[in-house]
Design an enzyme around this catalytic site. Structure first.
Site, short mmCIF file in Angstrom:
data_model
loop_
_atom_site.label_atom_id
_atom_site.label_comp_id
_atom_site.label_asym_id
_atom_site.label_seq_id
_atom_site.Cartn_x
_atom_site.Cartn_y
_atom_site.Cartn_z
CG ASP A 322 -0.11 -0.11 2.54
OD1 ASP A 322 0.86 -0.89 2.55
OD2 ASP A 322 -0.44 0.58 3.52
CD GLU A 323 -1.23 4.71 2.90
OE1 GLU A 323 -2.06 5.63 3.04
OE2 GLU A 323 -0.61 4.19 3.85
CG ASN A 324 5.70 2.96 -3.93
OD1 ASN A 324 6.40 3.93 -3.60
ND2 ASN A 324 5.94 2.24 -5.01
#
Ligand code: ACM
Length: 681
Positions: A322-324
């Site tokens: 997630d959330e790179n």
């Protein structure tokens, strides 16, 4: 004041006693959580005495003996009985036992396993039948919830219960990376999960702020990346065995390629920017990310995941994903050159390249991949599981494309939403038009307890009791949706959970005591009982910059995610406004209590400066309660007020909506309803 307090206590006891008696009359069969698929009340009683004994027949896994022994010990603890039988073993096979368990085969922890059971309670015998011991363990929890009392002592209602789960993935995620949670926190939550028939504990084991599992191959990961706060491999084995004994899978998550600062403290050569790196102390989304274009990354992860694949027996292995934000990839010239050379156009596509290589590594180590919904990109094979956190649509899209998925969107219990909101959130909503072959890809869901703003002191109060309602959503038939009845049963379950060591009730008083400098907590409690932490991510945007070093001991940290008194109060207001005058006295009682609490709490605040931040809110509570009392009087007398009155009261209401100390007063909207119900000239 003393007189008033005595009155309050007796009044409260009266209400609690009245609801308890009602519950008893209604039969404890109506109190079960999660509600079983089918319950037939046989209207009789199975008496419990010291001759109670348990035998096990069939071909179960050995976990049934521990589970049956634990139930025996719970019953002994609740009743004070010294049972003739001390514990249950594989030699407990007496035909004359009062409680007989029969399992056909050993249960295996994983997907597509049988978890159904039937429980037949007759006046002199109880039969628990299940295909596997996993189902039988669920039946034991149901039985435990049925312990009842009458004038003659302890008994169980006679009944036939036939039960099975609606979803096979009934999970809770605990983030042990942001704030580390020691083994005893994990174990008591496993016990609570088992009581609610949940079967997956997902541990978020690494993030920017900490790396929480010992690696024997790379001991530097925890040496430099954990502040000494991590699980040893022996502790992990202990947790896994403890969970297995209770029918619960442990899914490990190592979040890659982003959320990975703590890895780079010891291994900056694997990152996409030069470093050096320090453990992150702030909360948020950060740039550090693995470099997916160098072979060293894959060599390292192959060794590390290989080691962890042996440590964690579950078939599934969570890689986060997630959330790179892609910023460090964009700023690295050699990564950009790699992308150009390999025709990789976007950061998402580069992450898919990374994920495919990780998938190969996991497959080599006999694991299947699960990740947050970002991992669903074109070209990923469909034996991965998608954990949907950004919306239900991601889950449905994945399921339509043939991917298995679980829902977490709507179950973010760290965001302090009311239980009713989570309860009505459904992995397959009642109005779903998905075809059956798509629905079958939806395995269930997971509540997620992110740990930026919790410590081991208050994490249980964020998880429980709200997660019990989520557990019901995952287990019970989809028709079980009555919110008022859920709240009624939730209050009962909340107390029962304490028997498993959860601290959501007892730590409340402890935290309040510390806040009052060890003075009398009663005024503070009356106040904190009706406030809640601000909702969503608002706590991070009110001028306080929380870090891992911040105190999590303030009023907002003691306050519960949902005030049960507010739930009742709103109900009283609605009933009163419908013309049900029986509720008038309750409204007057509570609002008088809040008016009179103000000077008492002032006194407490003088002795305890940590409480000064909530002083304006205490005054607001008094002001709106006085306004609410006027409104009740005017409505009862059918009198009108003038526009100035309304304007003045609405000013108080609007003032009372402001949060203080990142907490908010909860009954404002209910009192606003009362004020707006007054007729105006
Ligand atoms: C997530 O909440 N970033 C999965």
């Amino acid at each position: 004041m003393k007189l008033f307090k005595t009155y309050f206590i007796s009044f409260t006891i009266f209400f609690i006693a009245a609801s308890f008696l009602r519950a008893q009359e209604e039969s404890v069969l109506n109190n079960l959580m999660p509600v079983p698929a089918k319950v037939i009340n046989l209207n009789g009683k199975f008496r419990l005495d010291t001759s109670f004994s348990i035998s096990v027949f069939g071909n179960p896994d050995k976990r049934i003996y521990g589970a049956a022994s634990r139930m025996l010990h719970h019953l002994s603890g609740r009743t004070g009985f010294f049972f003739n039988q001390d514990y249950v073993t594989d030699t407990s096979k007496s035909d004359t036992a009062q409680f007989v368990i029969d399992c056909k085969k050993p249960g295996k922890l994983g997907l597509n396993e049988e978890e159904s059971y039937s429980l037949n309670i007759t006046p002199h015998k109880v039969e628990l039948n299940a295909e596997t011991d996993l189902g039988a363990i669920h039946g034991l929890q149901t039985f435990l919830q049925l312990l009842s009392v009458d004038d003659n002592g302890y008994y169980f209602p006679t009944a036939k219960i036939i039960d099975q789960p609606r979803f096979q993935w009934r999970g809770l995620m605990i983030d042990v990376a942001r704030h580390f949670m020691p083994v005893d926190v994990i174990k008591r939550n496993i016990d609570a999960m088992a009581f609610l028939k949940m079967n997956v504990l997902h541990l978020h084991l690494s993030d920017d702020q900490g790396f929480r599992v010992e690696s024997k191959i790379f001991p530097e990961l925890t040496k430099l990346g954990s502040d000494g706060k991590y699980f040893t491999q022996d502790q992990i084995k202990d947790i896994i065995a403890y969970a297995d004994a209770r029918g619960i899978r442990i899914i490990p998550e190592f979040d890659v390629p982003g959320h990975s600062t703590s890895w780079f403290v010891s291994h900056p050569e694997l990152a996409s920017a030069p470093g050096p790196y320090k453990i992150e102390r702030k909360w948020g989304v950060f740039n550090p990310v693995f470099n997916p274009t160098i072979e060293a990354t894959y060599k390292f992860l192959d060794k590390f995941f290989g080691e962890m694949a042996k440590l964690f027996p579950d078939e599934y292995f969570h890689i986060g994903g997630d959330e790179n934000n892609g910023k460090d990839w964009g700023a690295n010239k050699s990564i950009q050159a790699f992308m150009k050379k390999n025709h990789i156009a976007t950061a998402e596509a580069l992450q898919t390249y990374f994920n495919k290589r990780i998938l190969k590594i996991l497959t080599k180590h006999h694991k299947r991949m699960i990740g947050w919904d970002e991992i669903l990109q074109p070209g990923m094979p469909n034996n991965i599981v998608i954990q949907s956190w950004r919306g239900q649509k991601a889950l449905f899209d994945a399921a339509r494309k043939g991917y298995m998925g679980i829902l977490s969107n709507g179950y973010y219990i760290d965001l302090m939403q009311p239980t009713s909101y989570h309860y009505l959130n459904d992995p397959i909503p009642p109005d779903s038009v998905l075809p059956e072959n798509v629905k079958k890809n939806i395995l269930g869901g997971e509540a997620t307890q992110w740990a930026e703003l919790v410590t081991k002191e208050n994490i249980d109060s964020r998880i429980w009791p709200r997660t019990a309602a989520i557990a019901e959503r995952f287990w019970s038939p989809d028709s079980v949706r009555n919110v008022d009845d859920m709240y009624r049963r939730l209050e009962i379950i909340n107390y029962e959970l304490e028997d498993f060591g959860t601290t959501q009730i007892k730590n409340y008083d402890m935290m309040l005591r510390r806040l009052t400098n060890d003075q009398d907590i009663s005024a503070l409690k009356t106040f904190v009982d009706v406030i809640e932490p601000v909702k969503g991510y608002k706590r991070h945007s009110q001028g306080v910059h929380y870090t891992s070093y911040s105190p999590y001991t303030r009023v907002v940290d003691a306050a519960r995610p949902e005030s049960i008194i507010d739930v009742h109060f709103r109900n009283y207001v609605d009933e009163f406004l419908k013309g049900n005058l029986a509720y008038k006295q309750s409204l007057i009682f509570w609002m008088n209590l809040w008016v009179n609490n103000y000077p008492e709490l002032e006194h407490t605040i003088i002795l305890s400066p940590i409480l000064r931040e909530i002083e304006p809110m205490s005054l607001n509570l008094k002001n709106i309660s006085e306004a609410g009392l006027e409104a009740v009087r005017l409505i009862s007398l059918n009198q009108k007020a003038d526009k100035d009155w309304l304007d003045q009261k609405m000013k108080l209401i609007n003032e009372a909506k402001k949060p203080y100390g990142q907490a908010e007063l909860e009954m404002v909207s209910a009192i606003e309803k009362l004020i707006k119900a007054v007729k105006i000239n």
